[in-house]
Enzyme design. Structure first.
Site, PDB file in Angstrom:
ATOM      1  N   GLY A  91       0.834  -1.202   0.000  1.00 11.93           N
ATOM      2  CA  GLY A  91       0.000   0.000   0.000  1.00 11.93           C
ATOM      3  C   GLY A  91       0.859   1.237   0.000  1.00 11.93           C
TER       4      GLY A  91
ATOM      5  N   ASP B 181      -9.847   6.493  16.045  1.00 17.83           N
ATOM      6  CA  ASP B 181     -10.084   6.450  14.602  1.00 17.83           C
ATOM      7  C   ASP B 181     -10.472   5.032  14.181  1.00 17.83           C
ATOM      8  OD1 ASP B 181     -10.333   7.470  12.030  1.00 17.83           O
ATOM      9  OD2 ASP B 181      -8.206   7.197  11.543  1.00 17.83           O
TER      10      ASP B 181
ATOM     11  N   GLY C 269       0.635   5.907   0.434  1.00 14.65           N
ATOM     12  CA  GLY C 269      -0.177   7.053   0.807  1.00 14.65           C
ATOM     13  C   GLY C 269       0.624   8.332   0.793  1.00 14.65           C
TER      14      GLY C 269
ATOM     15  N   VAL D  22       3.964   0.906   2.371  1.00 11.35           N
ATOM     16  CA  VAL D  22       4.074  -0.348   3.125  1.00 11.35           C
ATOM     17  C   VAL D  22       4.475  -1.441   2.160  1.00 11.35           C
ATOM     18  CG1 VAL D  22       2.884  -2.024   4.580  1.00 11.35           C
ATOM     19  CG2 VAL D  22       2.314   0.397   4.767  1.00 11.35           C
TER      20      VAL D  22
ATOM     21  N   PHE E 101       2.634   9.904   3.084  1.00 10.40           N
ATOM     22  CA  PHE E 101       3.954  10.122   3.671  1.00 10.40           C
ATOM     23  C   PHE E 101       4.810   8.855   3.733  1.00 10.40           C
ATOM     24  CE2 PHE E 101       3.042   8.175   7.761  1.00 10.40           C
ATOM     25  CZ  PHE E 101       1.682   8.364   7.914  1.00 10.40           C
ATOM     26  N   GLY E 102       4.445   7.834   3.014  1.00 11.79           N
ATOM     27  CA  GLY E 102       5.258   6.628   3.000  1.00 11.79           C
ATOM     28  C   GLY E 102       4.577   5.505   2.258  1.00 11.79           C
TER      29      GLY E 102
ATOM     30  N   LYS F 203       6.593  -0.694   7.104  1.00 13.33           N
ATOM     31  CA  LYS F 203       6.048   0.651   6.883  1.00 13.33           C
ATOM     32  C   LYS F 203       7.217   1.617   6.741  1.00 13.33           C
ATOM     33  CE  LYS F 203       2.514   3.765   8.746  1.00 13.33           C
ATOM     34  NZ  LYS F 203       1.500   3.925   9.820  1.00 13.33           N
TER      35      LYS F 203
END
Length: 459
Positions: free
Chosen positions: A29, A145, A31, A36, A33-34, A51
């Protein structure tokens, strides 16, 4: 997490590279800021989720506190229904979190592709969710969350709670005994969080668990609207329509959880005593999980060690990495020291950052004193400083304008950011060097490696 823009050739090269004792595999995956990636431990062949967090993105997005919080929280939690953090690695440009690999993906994808689950299957997942969340609360951790996307499912069909970046610990509770940060995902957030008058972390997490149960059993969200204001009105009223085709027990429990009044809402302890919930319930045992951890050769001695990775992604020999002071990245008893996230930059550039352990008010006063002492005019506005050296004949030739801003990472660590608007680079360099020499955290690189092994062993 960073969105990859790699051609096939570079992707193939990236796969198979080594990081400390891990062989890097495919991307799971990505996104903002980084990313996985799948990683395999070289000795045990066990799979992990790696991660990869880009330090420059952390600084740019101002989310260092979120990463710090996630790592500090995960090190507290050892439960079969919570994703485990095994190790943290660091290079000059990245932070690497070695996490438990959960093969089944997000519960969200499972519901989206297959639709609602049968009550018996849904109840089993919900029992595990409550077990994991209750354990977190007992440890003083409030997730804040909880949603389908943050609940993973492993190969055996068991759930794993993940993504603790917005979680709260006891030190985040104010004097009134409540949390006050408004956070969470719109469709899952509790009414009292939206009211912005303070809320209990346990009670708001319970509401989010109820939303998850509703989606598991029905296949859709109880509160939905494209207009956020309308959505929040629906949530605040708590007027949810529970399908009559659900069993009476499920309907009753959903009503008690999705109670808009936090004072009368059922607690997690009450949920565990509910008749529908207790049917065929087999609670998880975190103590057994901890014993299993001790028997795992690849995560015992290395758990929560911090390794300095010489190169950004590839490491030719697993033995070439050096243990550094664990307090550089993880403060085992309190919070993380993120001073290593911010490294001095070339003062010829327009922007420079350095860390300081002076208090914010002291920093602003000292920057003003240093600027004035060097013959600059200093202006203050909205918490920012502007350091100006004017050349009235030709602005920018010999003149200089520099903005200075202070950011808090934690009460004892701040980042000073200097941004040049225009002017003489050599004068700008003199100002930057003077400020960083007088105010920056003292360099520790020279003695970190020599002390690392002793301190690392103590932690």
């Amino acid at each position: 997490m960073v969105i990859l823009r790699l051609g096939n050739t570079r992707k193939e090269k990236e796969e198979g590279m080594r990081l400390a004792n891990y062989e890097i595999g495919t991307t799971l995956g990505s996104g903002s800021f980084g990313k996985v990636k799948l990683a395999k431990h070289i000795d045990s062949h066990k799979l992990f989720a790696l991660k990869i967090i880009d330090k420059t993105k952390i600084i740019h997005l101002n989310i260092a506190h979120q990463i710090k919080r996630e790592i500090a929280t995960l090190k507290l939690l050892k439960h079969p229904n919570v994703v485990r953090l095994h190790e943290v690695l660091a290079s000059k440009t990245n932070i690497y979190m070695v996490l438990e690999y959960v093969a089944g993906g997000e519960l969200f994808d499972r519901i989206a592709s297959k639709g609602r689950l049968k009550e018996a299957e849904g109840r089993k997942l919900f029992q595990q969710l409550i077990d994991g969340v209750s354990y977190c609360h007992n440890k003083g951790v409030f997730h804040r969350d909880l949603k389908l996307e943050n609940v993973l499912v492993d190969a055996q069909g068991n759930i794993k709670i993940t993504d603790f970046g917005l979680s709260a610990l006891p030190q985040h509770i104010r004097a009134d005994g409540l949390l006050h940060t408004t956070c969470g995902s719109p469709s899952y957030v509790a009414p009292e969080v939206l009211a912005n008058r303070g809320y209990e972390g346990a009670t708001s997490d319970t509401w989010s668990c109820g939303i998850i149960l509703f989606v598991i059993l029905t296949g859709y969200l109880p509160f939905e609207d494209r207009n956020m204001a309308v959505l929040y009105q629906k949530i605040s009223k708590g007027d949810v329509r529970i399908p009559k085709w659900l069993s009476p027990g499920a309907q009753n429990l959903l009503r008690r959880i999705l109670d808009p009044n936090p004072l009368t809402r059922i607690t997690l302890a009450g949920v565990k005593e509910d008749e529908w919930f207790r049917h065929e319930n087999v609670p998880s045992n975190p103590e057994d999980e901890e014993e299993g951890e001790k028997k795992n050769a690849c995560t015992d001695d290395e758990a929560f060690s911090t390794r300095d990775v010489p190169r950004e992604a590839e490491q030719k020999s697993p033995d070439s990495s050096t243990l550094i002071n664990a307090f550089q990245l993880i403060a085992m008893s309190s919070c993380l020291d993120l001073s290593g996230f911010f490294e001095k930059e070339d003062v010829s550039e327009r922007k420079m950052r350095f860390t300081s352990n002076h208090a914010a008010k002291d920093l602003i006063a000292k920057i003003e004193d240093i600027g004035t002492g060097m013959g600059f005019r200093v202006q203050k506005k909205n918490g920012k400083l502007k350091v100006i050296q004017e050349n009235k004949a030709h602005r920018g030739l010999g003149g200089l304008s520099v903005a200075a801003e202070v950011f808090e990472i934690n009460p004892s660590l701040h980042v000073v950011e200097l941004s040049k608007s225009y002017g003489d680079s050599s004068v700008y360099g003199q100002l930057c060097n003077k400020l960083s020499d007088d105010l920056a955290v003292a360099p520790r690189q020279a003695h970190v490696k020599s002390e690392a092994r002793d301190i690392g062993e103590k932690t």
